[in-house]
Design a protein around this motif. Structure first.
Motif, PDB file in Angstrom:
ATOM      1  N   UNK A 306      -4.635 -27.519  -3.151  1.00 50.91           N
ATOM      2  CA  UNK A 306      -6.086 -27.329  -3.045  1.00 50.91           C
ATOM      3  C   UNK A 306      -6.338 -25.895  -2.627  1.00 50.91           C
ATOM      4  N   UNK A 307      -7.123 -25.183  -3.418  1.00 51.40           N
ATOM      5  CA  UNK A 307      -7.434 -23.786  -3.146  1.00 51.40           C
ATOM      6  C   UNK A 307      -8.946 -23.620  -3.051  1.00 51.40           C
ATOM      7  N   UNK A 308      -9.367 -22.695  -2.200  1.00 47.69           N
ATOM      8  CA  UNK A 308     -10.783 -22.393  -2.051  1.00 47.69           C
ATOM      9  C   UNK A 308     -11.437 -23.235  -0.971  1.00 47.69           C
ATOM     10  N   UNK A 309     -12.623 -22.825  -0.599  1.00 42.32           N
ATOM     11  CA  UNK A 309     -13.387 -23.493   0.459  1.00 42.32           C
ATOM     12  C   UNK A 309     -14.303 -24.555  -0.153  1.00 42.32           C
ATOM     13  N   UNK A 310     -14.325 -25.714   0.473  1.00 42.24           N
ATOM     14  CA  UNK A 310     -15.204 -26.801   0.022  1.00 42.24           C
ATOM     15  C   UNK A 310     -16.589 -26.622   0.648  1.00 42.24           C
ATOM     16  N   UNK A 311     -17.621 -26.335  -0.163  1.00 37.67           N
ATOM     17  CA  UNK A 311     -18.948 -26.085   0.406  1.00 37.67           C
ATOM     18  C   UNK A 311     -19.660 -27.406   0.730  1.00 37.67           C
ATOM     19  N   UNK A 312     -20.647 -27.380   1.629  1.00 37.46           N
ATOM     20  CA  UNK A 312     -21.489 -28.569   1.837  1.00 37.46           C
ATOM     21  C   UNK A 312     -22.343 -28.819   0.602  1.00 37.46           C
ATOM     22  N   UNK A 313     -22.346 -30.045   0.150  1.00 39.41           N
ATOM     23  CA  UNK A 313     -23.057 -30.397  -1.080  1.00 39.41           C
ATOM     24  C   UNK A 313     -24.076 -31.493  -0.804  1.00 39.41           C
ATOM     25  N   UNK A 314     -25.129 -31.578  -1.631  1.00 40.04           N
ATOM     26  CA  UNK A 314     -26.029 -32.738  -1.552  1.00 40.04           C
ATOM     27  C   UNK A 314     -25.246 -34.010  -1.818  1.00 40.04           C
ATOM     28  N   UNK A 315     -25.719 -35.168  -1.316  1.00 40.50           N
ATOM     29  CA  UNK A 315     -24.949 -36.415  -1.480  1.00 40.50           C
ATOM     30  C   UNK A 315     -24.569 -36.714  -2.920  1.00 40.50           C
ATOM     31  N   UNK A 316     -25.511 -36.547  -3.859  1.00 39.35           N
ATOM     32  CA  UNK A 316     -25.207 -36.854  -5.255  1.00 39.35           C
ATOM     33  C   UNK A 316     -24.124 -35.950  -5.818  1.00 39.35           C
ATOM     34  N   UNK A 317     -24.223 -34.645  -5.520  1.00 42.13           N
ATOM     35  CA  UNK A 317     -23.217 -33.704  -6.011  1.00 42.13           C
ATOM     36  C   UNK A 317     -21.880 -33.920  -5.318  1.00 42.13           C
ATOM     37  N   UNK A 318     -21.914 -34.286  -4.023  1.00 41.47           N
ATOM     38  CA  UNK A 318     -20.674 -34.543  -3.289  1.00 41.47           C
ATOM     39  C   UNK A 318     -19.920 -35.726  -3.893  1.00 41.47           C
TER      40      UNK A 318
END
Length: 412
Positions: A306-318
């Motif tokens: 796993x590479x890169x930072x996981x951003x906070x996403x809206x529930x549907x996109x998450x």
């Protein structure tokens, strides 16, 4: 067995024998089967009584006309009773009532509520869609009355009748136009209501179809990943059962954990179906469960970086991002000969670029799959305004690239 009805219901749509029509019809098999085709006995009876009684009162105020006699009453009765068939035969009823009313007036009988019968017949014809027939019947009545009042009155009763004035004919023409206009207005309103009902029904069907697709995608994503892990581990356990019992035991332990998780997620989806309108008891999965996916892939023999930072996403996109990664890793386990995959997170403005790569080559194994995984990923991304690209890489292997919105829209 004969239908049981309350005593007050027997005559609601006419006498009991009216279900089979007159004796010259074909018999019970030709009886009108639908509620909408039953004859309007109540309204016709009330209208007939109103016409007969009202004509008597009108005759007292028109002493210069021919007094009502049995022939006039029979003519009024027949004209009114034609309305019993106005729903099933609107065109003949419209012309029949107009012709009989014209004959009644040509015989010199008093003006009165008989015009109401023609109005009801015209209305029924227009609402049924026979507009030209309704206009023609009203035109027939007005033209015939004009001929009688302006020319034929010399040879028709009552004796000594005089020529009608232009004002009287204008009043009758206005009455005819008013009836036609009201009938057309009623027809337009009925068509508008029918379109609105059809639109609401279509919207409800579309929402139901969308919900079925969403549930199908959810179940596919839940089951495809877990069953693929179970399939791989079961094959490994069978192969090592005799030579390496401890490794076979580990495979069975992985199968147990994967099946338990799958049952839990399926139960969550089914709970949302059983409890209409209720919120699910547990939160929907998101990228915070990515380490679980990595562990399950490792149990199936797949190493995931796993590479890169996981951003906070809206529930549907998450949820969509989690399911896309889950489906992509499932496809690597099932269809790729590679035992190594990469999950890369990147930012592009307000969008998340999610890339899943494997080095291939394809093995052709499908583990019983249905081939709906890529279609489900595209539907998830499209529902959020994102995109999915999936296909072979130029240097070998396979790549899935998803672009998803990383923040809520201002109007949400």
């Amino acid at each position: 067995m004969e239908e049981q009805r309350a005593p007050g219901q027997w005559w609601r749509y006419g006498p009991p024998w009216s279900r089979y029509g007159p004796p010259w019809r074909g018999g019970p098999d030709e009886a009108e089967p639908q509620h909408g085709n039953r004859r309007p006995w109540r309204s016709t009876a009330l209208l007939t009584a109103f016409v007969l009684i009202g004509s008597n009162f009108a005759a007292h105020d028109q002493p210069h006309r021919v007094p009502l006699d049995p022939y006039a009453r029979v003519l009024l009765l027949i004209t009114s009773l034609l309305l019993l068939w106005r729903h099933r035969y609107p065109v003949p009823v419209a012309f029949g009532t107009a012709t009989l009313t014209l004959g009644y007036l040509a015989a010199g009988y008093p003006y009165g509520p008989v015009f109401l019968v023609v109005a009801v017949a015209c209305y029924s014809a227009v609402v049924a869609g026979h507009r030209r027939a309704a206009w023609a019947s009203m035109g027939l009545l007005w033209t015939g009355h004009a001929l009688v009042a302006l020319w034929l009155y010399r040879w028709l009763p009552p004796a000594g009748d005089t020529r009608a004035g232009l004002t009287q004919e204008i009043v009758i023409a206005t009455w005819v136009l008013a009836i036609v206009a009201l009938s057309e207005l009623a027809r337009v309103r009925r068509e508008q209501w029918a379109r609105e009902r059809a639109d609401r029904a279509q919207a409800a069907r579309r929402r139901a179809d969308e919900e079925r697709l969403r549930i199908a995608r959810e179940l596919h994503d839940v089951l495809a990943h877990s069953i693929s892990v179970i399939n791989v581990q079961a094959g490994m356990g069978l192969a090592l059962l005799d030579s390496d019992p401890e490794q076979a035991r580990a495979a069975l332990t992985t199968i147990k954990a994967a099946s338990k998780e799958a049952l839990g997620e399926v139960r969550q989806v089914l709970d949302t179906l059983r409890a209409s309108g209720a919120a699910p008891r547990t939160p929907a999965p998101g990228l915070d469960r990515l380490p679980e996916l990595v562990e399950q892939a490792a149990a199936a023999g797949l190493t995931v970086e796993v590479e890169g930072e996981q951003p906070p996403l809206p529930p549907g996109a998450d949820l969509a991002a989690f399911r896309i990664v889950q489906e992509a890793l499932t496809n690597v386990v099932r269809h790729s000969g590679s035992r190594h995959a990469r999950v890369v997170f990147a930012h592009d403005g307000d969008a998340l670029r999610l890339r899943i790569d494997d080095d291939g080559p394809a093995t052709g194994a499908d583990a019983g799959g249905s081939g709906n995984g890529l279609a489900g990923m595209r539907e998830r991304a499209a529902a959020l305004g994102g995109t999915i690209e999936a296909g072979p890489r130029p240097d070998g292997g396979f790549r899935v690239l998803a672009v998803l919105p990383s923040r809520l829209k201002e109007d949400q």
